[in-house]
Design an enzyme around this catalytic site. Structure first.
Site, short mmCIF file in Angstrom:
data_model
loop_
_atom_site.label_atom_id
_atom_site.label_comp_id
_atom_site.label_asym_id
_atom_site.label_seq_id
_atom_site.Cartn_x
_atom_site.Cartn_y
_atom_site.Cartn_z
N LYS A 54 -0.04 -10.89 -5.28
CA LYS A 54 0.98 -9.89 -4.32
C LYS A 54 -0.54 -10.72 -3.29
CE LYS A 54 1.93 -6.05 -7.14
NZ LYS A 54 1.72 -5.09 -7.80
N GLN A 98 -3.17 -0.98 -8.00
CA GLN A 98 -2.96 -1.23 -9.28
C GLN A 98 -2.82 -0.02 -10.40
OE1 GLN A 98 -0.84 -4.21 -9.17
NE2 GLN A 98 -0.04 -4.45 -11.41
N ASP A 121 4.56 0.64 -2.21
CA ASP A 121 5.44 0.59 -3.26
C ASP A 121 5.97 2.33 -2.94
OD1 ASP A 121 4.20 -0.82 -4.87
OD2 ASP A 121 2.34 -0.26 -5.22
#
Ligand code: NAP
Length: 295
Positions: A54, A98, A121
């Site tokens: 990412k 994460q 997200d």
């Protein structure tokens, strides 16, 4: 039947170039680079790989990125304090944490603490609610990537019967909402199936569009698919394979070789949905920087 291979690698590359162009014009206009912050807890190898990918994606399109790392023994309070700090930092547009987190940290608390405006997200309940209401939101990466593929390959979804296999919060469930929404792509008649569904094959055989996200290698076989269907394979599995240099090969949830000839279009694994998931996070970060979702 000749089928279209829906190429996620190529499409993700195009999206990255478009985003890089956009960043260049923001900078030329005197604006600031979009900035993504990623938080990583512990030493889990897969999580580290995902986060590094990412960060690399950010560099590629000209975003600023900040990686915040904690040891596995970080306390919930410390983690929440950092989230709060980033929430209040005007230089940072988007924040991702994460997953998975260690057991002593309440993932719901952490997800809830991220400001919805920065939740690129799309996991915060406010953003999930906005998705259900068909309001502007950050659509979570995998369903977002699938919708983008359908749009760019001009797959007609309106009036079609879409069957989704799997009802997870991150893939199947939002996928079913998006396909049923009044929008483009969307306007499909959707059947959402899961492990308690009976006569699954009878249902999947009625699908014009079959979206497969159940997490079982090569589960969908040719006899489960209608002639001429579009098949989107979200599944991804590492299978040991001594004949490969890497020692493994990747398989999807669909038995590609026998299913593909029955379809009009299908995503491969690898090179289908996977790269689009990565591109979708960049799309959301750009939306956050441009204040396109929360104005
Ligand atoms: P998950 O959380 O394990 O959910 C699986 C879903 O499939 C559940 O809803 C489950 O039903 C359903 N299911 C399981 N067995 C079934 C069966 N025999 N028949 C019908 N439904 C069944 O998985 P996920 O996180 O959604 O991920 C699904 C797959 O996509 C995995 O292979 C994952 O690695 C992959 N994935 C790929 C990407 C990407 O970027 N390409 C991103 C995310 C996930 P119940 O709800 O009844 O248990």
């Amino acid at each position: 039947m000749a089928y279209t291979l829906i190429d996620g690698n190529k499409t993700a590359k195009e999206i990255k170039l478009e985003i890089a162009d956009k960043v260049a014009s923001i900078i030329a206009d005197g604006g600031k680079r979009p900035h993504l912050a990623a938080m990583l807890v512990g030493e889990d190898g897969a999580s580290r790989t995902y986060v590094n990918a990412k960060v690399k994606d950010c560099e590629e399109v000209g975003f600023t990125s900040t990686l915040v790392r904690f040891g596995a023994d970080v306390t919930e309070e410390e983690l929440l304090a950092k989230v709060e700090e980033i929430n209040n930092d005007p230089a940072i547009d988007g924040l991702i944490v994460q997953l998975p987190l260690p057991n002593h940290i309440d993932v719901v608390k952490v997800t809830n603490r991220i400001r919805p405006e920065k939740d690129v997200d799309g996991f915060h309940p406010v953003n999930v609610g906005r998705l259900a209401l068909n309001w502007p939101t950050y659509i979570s990466a995998t369903p977002n990537g699938v919708m983008e593929l359908l749009a760019r390959y001009q797959i007609e979804t309106a009036g079609k019967h879409c069957v989704v296999i799997g009802r997870s919060h991150i893939v199947g469930s939002p996928m079913s909402i998006l396909m049923a929404r009044n929008g483009q792509p969307g306007n499909a008649t959707v059947t959402l199936t899961h492990s308690r569904t009976q006569n699954l094959k009878d249902i999947t055989r009625m699908a014009d569009i079959l979206i497969v996200a159940l997490g079982k290698p090569e589960f969908v076989t040719a006899d489960m698919v209608k002639e001429g269907a579009v098949v989107i394979d979200v599944g991804i599995h590492r299978i040991d394979d001594a004949s490969k240099k890497s020692g493994f090969r990747l398989l999807g949830d669909v038995k590609f070789d026998e299913v593909a000839p029955k379809t009009t279009a299908i995503t491969p694994v690898p090179g289908g949905v996977g790269p689009m998931t990565r591109a979708a996070l960049l799309m959301n970060t750009l939306l956050a920087a441009e204040k396109k979702v929360y104005k």
